[in-house]
Design an enzyme around this catalytic site. Structure first.
Site, mmCIF file in Angstrom:
data_model
loop_
_atom_site.group_PDB
_atom_site.id
_atom_site.type_symbol
_atom_site.label_atom_id
_atom_site.label_comp_id
_atom_site.label_asym_id
_atom_site.label_seq_id
_atom_site.Cartn_x
_atom_site.Cartn_y
_atom_site.Cartn_z
ATOM 1 N N LYS A 9 6.648 -4.618 -3.667
ATOM 2 C CA LYS A 9 8.085 -4.352 -3.583
ATOM 3 C C LYS A 9 8.545 -4.247 -2.137
ATOM 4 O O LYS A 9 9.635 -4.653 -1.784
ATOM 5 C CB LYS A 9 8.378 -3.042 -4.337
ATOM 6 C CG LYS A 9 9.827 -2.652 -4.412
ATOM 7 C CD LYS A 9 10.578 -3.550 -5.353
ATOM 8 C CE LYS A 9 12.068 -3.321 -5.325
ATOM 9 N NZ LYS A 9 12.780 -4.486 -5.874
ATOM 10 N N CYS B 217 0.814 -1.218 0.000
ATOM 11 C CA CYS B 217 0.000 0.000 0.000
ATOM 12 C C CYS B 217 0.845 1.265 0.000
ATOM 13 O O CYS B 217 1.910 1.313 0.600
ATOM 14 C CB CYS B 217 -0.882 0.034 1.234
ATOM 15 S SG CYS B 217 -1.882 -1.413 1.454
HETATM 16 C C1 G6P Z 1 9.382 -8.558 -1.352
HETATM 17 C C2 G6P Z 1 9.953 -8.250 -2.729
HETATM 18 C C3 G6P Z 1 11.244 -9.030 -2.945
HETATM 19 C C4 G6P Z 1 12.217 -8.756 -1.801
HETATM 20 C C5 G6P Z 1 11.595 -9.034 -0.427
HETATM 21 C C6 G6P Z 1 12.474 -8.534 0.709
HETATM 22 O O1 G6P Z 1 8.917 -9.854 -1.316
HETATM 23 O O2 G6P Z 1 9.025 -8.561 -3.735
HETATM 24 O O3 G6P Z 1 11.844 -8.630 -4.173
HETATM 25 O O4 G6P Z 1 13.347 -9.549 -1.967
HETATM 26 O O5 G6P Z 1 10.351 -8.350 -0.318
HETATM 27 O O6 G6P Z 1 12.528 -7.150 0.640
HETATM 28 P P1 G6P Z 1 13.686 -6.269 1.231
HETATM 29 O O7 G6P Z 1 13.297 -4.857 0.877
HETATM 30 O O8 G6P Z 1 13.686 -6.484 2.719
HETATM 31 O O9 G6P Z 1 14.969 -6.677 0.604
#
Ligand code: G6P
Length: 607
Positions: free
Chosen positions: A602, A2
């Site tokens: 993301k 969000c």
């Molecule tokens: C989400 C995203 C992934 C990412 C994960 C961890 O699932 O789609 O691409 O690897 O979160 O996010 P971070 O920001 O903690 O690396």
């Protein structure tokens, strides 16, 4: 996940709110909405992409100089227009947008319904709107302030009311919120990237703080309304970051940025004379670093895979025992942790709820925490005891590419740094630094496999099931290759240690199930070749990613992608590129929305 944007000023709010919301599009959402104050509240909401909201607002524009808007990623209630934010409280006295989860919403809903409030959605957010409306008398800030103690869970909120035109109230607990300061106008957003070009200065809200914005004034206060100490930061923003340039997708642009990303991750951190690395923000002196006798790394998603590579790096170069934990599991475990253990959280966004909670819990227990993070000003970057920034630049594609490369580079430098305080020799340290410095050019060379990978994707894009197999340093890459494929192409894929596939996954092998073999340049080469033969014997097509010097493997496989020969510990970096491109091209051929894959976000700011 969000997104929130709020505005108050002298200009029309709608175009500013829409532009800010579009900047948050990459975070993942399924519906959106916008409200302005213009004598009363006006609201427009749609399911689907922001383009649909833009069209609706083009046909039925909203006037007003203040307002709030939101992209929703469904948690409570399905994806419908009624469930999209903003939600109205009372009889349209307030409008609320909310990120986070209100855990006691059921109980609050029953209480509010008993008081006569009528609910129009299935969301947890609507209770906040009615709760604020129920407490509203002659001060909007006071009503929000009084509502907050009733809420169990997490929130970033923005509230407006036609009874208090020009005022936007925000509040934060566990979900990020940032205030943007402009000239006779002020902004609110869940992510500073929404504010680039609008506000030159920003203030990050802390948990349990509120903000009150009018065109000419901004105030940040504690829950009891006493004023809070705030730090104003300059907002670094580069218009190019929000632009795809000549690339069809952000993901592809970000794949091509990786040579430069390695250079930036190394910049200013090499101490060639002492054959080590140095970091400004670790906040640990040499004695404390020397005392570390165990490292626990915690992360989610792609960052978790970077941590698994870090495990090999720390053990090889620094001889420090390492454990890698999913943050969502680690936060609820209570393992015995000795005094000289440091907890390293790895995160691109710096906002992942589970990683943040795992680090907070560790800190609460007196453990020293380090963050390896891309986003300056993010919650994790601000809360850890020390940290290293990735300097990868904003990553827009949901599947992480360049941030991952930067994470692995930074982990290598950290391993050298800790290793040089232990048994890593000057000569070995110096050799690693030289090899790292050569990596930007080597990655440029690696990118030349693009056309070949695209052709392989063309051959296999109909396969609905794929195996990714690797060992040692390349096992985390097998996991990452499979994850990227799943994320953006919706194809099923499994990553496995190559030898482990005999214990189950080999049952999946048939002529329709391709296996991607990550062939190492290491002592386990022969072992991997035996695993490869086992798949071949069962008729499974094999795509190998092998180093250029390997002349042996080509004859044994259906397709081969050669990558430059590098030492084993750097193989994850060169292997990442063909894996990313393979997933990209398969997703492209399958007509998927590569930068904004379905159901994904993301930045995952809920548990
Ligand atoms: C989400 C995203 C992934 C990412 C994960 C961890 O699932 O789609 O691409 O690897 O979160 O996010 P971070 O920001 O903690 O690396």
């Amino acid at each position: 996940m969000c997104g929130i944007v709020g505005f108050t000023g002298r200009r029309e709010a709608q175009p500013i709110l829409l532009e800010g919301l579009a900047r948050l599009e990459y975070r993942g959402y399924d519906s959106s909405g916008l409200a302005t104050v213009n004598g009363k509240l006006y609201v427009r909401k749609t399911v689907g992409r922001i383009a649909a909201l833009r069209k609706l607002l083009g046909d039925h524009p909203l006037k007003g100089n203040s307002g709030i808007c939101h992209t929703r990623w469904a948690t409570h209630g399905t994806v419908t227009e009624a469930n999209a934010h903003p939600h109205l409280g009372g009889k349209g006295e307030v409008a609320v947008v909310h990120n986070g989860v209100i855990e006691n919403y059921d109980e609050l809903k029953r209480q509010l319904e008993a008081q006569g409030f009528q609910f129009k959605s299935q969301t947890d957010t609507e209770v906040i709107a009615h709760l604020v409306a129920s407490l509203l008398s002659d001060d909007l800030v006071d009503a929000v302030r009084k509502a907050l103690p009733h809420l169990k869970g997490t929130y970033a909120l923005a509230v407006v009311s036609p009874r208090f035109p020009g005022i936007v109230v925000g509040a934060r607990l566990g979900s990020p919120l940032v205030v943007g300061l402009g000239d006779h106008e002020n902004f609110l957003a869940s992510d500073a990237s929404a504010l680039g070009g609008f506000a030159q200065r920003v203030v990050y809200l802390e948990d349990r703080q509120l903000c009150v914005l009018t065109p000419d004034k901004w105030e940040i206060c504690a829950a009891d309304r006493t004023s809070a100490d705030v730090e104003v930061h300059t907002l670094e923003w580069d218009a190019q970051d929000a632009d795809k340039a000549e690339f069809e997708h952000f993901m592809l642009k970000e794949i091509y940025e990786q040579p430069e990303v390695i250079r930036r991750a190394l910049a200013g951190r090499l101490n060639v004379a002492e054959a080590t690395a140095h970091f400004d923000g670790l906040n640990l002196d040499a004695r404390q670093l020397g005392q570390i006798d165990r490292i626990i790394m915690t992360a989610c998603g792609t960052s978790y895979h970077a941590a698994l590579i870090g495990e090999h790096l720390f053990e090889q170069f620094a001889r420090i025992p390492v454990e890698v934990e999913y943050a969502s599991e680690f936060r609820y475990r209570n393992p015995p942790i000795e005094k000289n253990t440091i907890i390293v959280g790895i995160t691109q966004s710096g906002e992942t709820a589970d990683t943040l909670a795992a680090l907070r819990e560790s800190k609460r227990k007196g453990q020293r925490t380090i963050g390896i993070c891309n986003v300056v000003g993010s919650s994790i970057a601000r809360e850890v005891d020390g940290g290293v920034f990735l300097h990868a630049g904003p990553e827009i594609g949901v599947a992480s590419t360049k941030a991952f490369i930067a994470q692995v580079t930074v982990l290598t430098l950290l391993a050298v740094h800790l290793g040089r305080m232990r048994h890593l020799s000057h000569q070995a340290g110096g050799r690693i630094l030289d090899e790292l410095q050569a990596m930007p050019d080597i990655l440029r060379e690696t990118l030349k496999c693009h056309d070949q990978v695209a052709a392989i994707a063309d051959k296999y894009h109909h396969a609905t099931n794929m195996l990714y197999l690797g060992r040692q340093y390349l096992f985390p890459m097998a996991l990452e290759g499979a994850l990227t494929l799943k994320e953006i192409s919706y194809n099923h894929a499994e990553g496995y240690p190559a030898a482990e596939m005999k214990h189950g996954p080999i049952a999946l092998v048939d002529e329709n199930t391709p296996s991607v073999f990550l062939v190492p340049h290491s002592s386990v080469y022969d072992k991997v070749m035996s695993n490869l033969e086992e798949i071949k014997a069962r008729g499974g097509p094999i795509i190998a990613i092998a180093c250029a010097a390997d002349t042996h493997v080509e004859a044994k496989v259906d397709d081969i992608i050669h990558v430059p020969s590098v030492p084993e510990y750097l193989q994850p970096l060169v292997t990442a590129i063909p894996l990313q491109l393979l997933a990209y091209h398969i997703a492209l051929l399958r007509g998927c929305d590569i930068d904004k894959p379905r159901n994904l976000a993301k930045s995952v700011t809920v548990e």
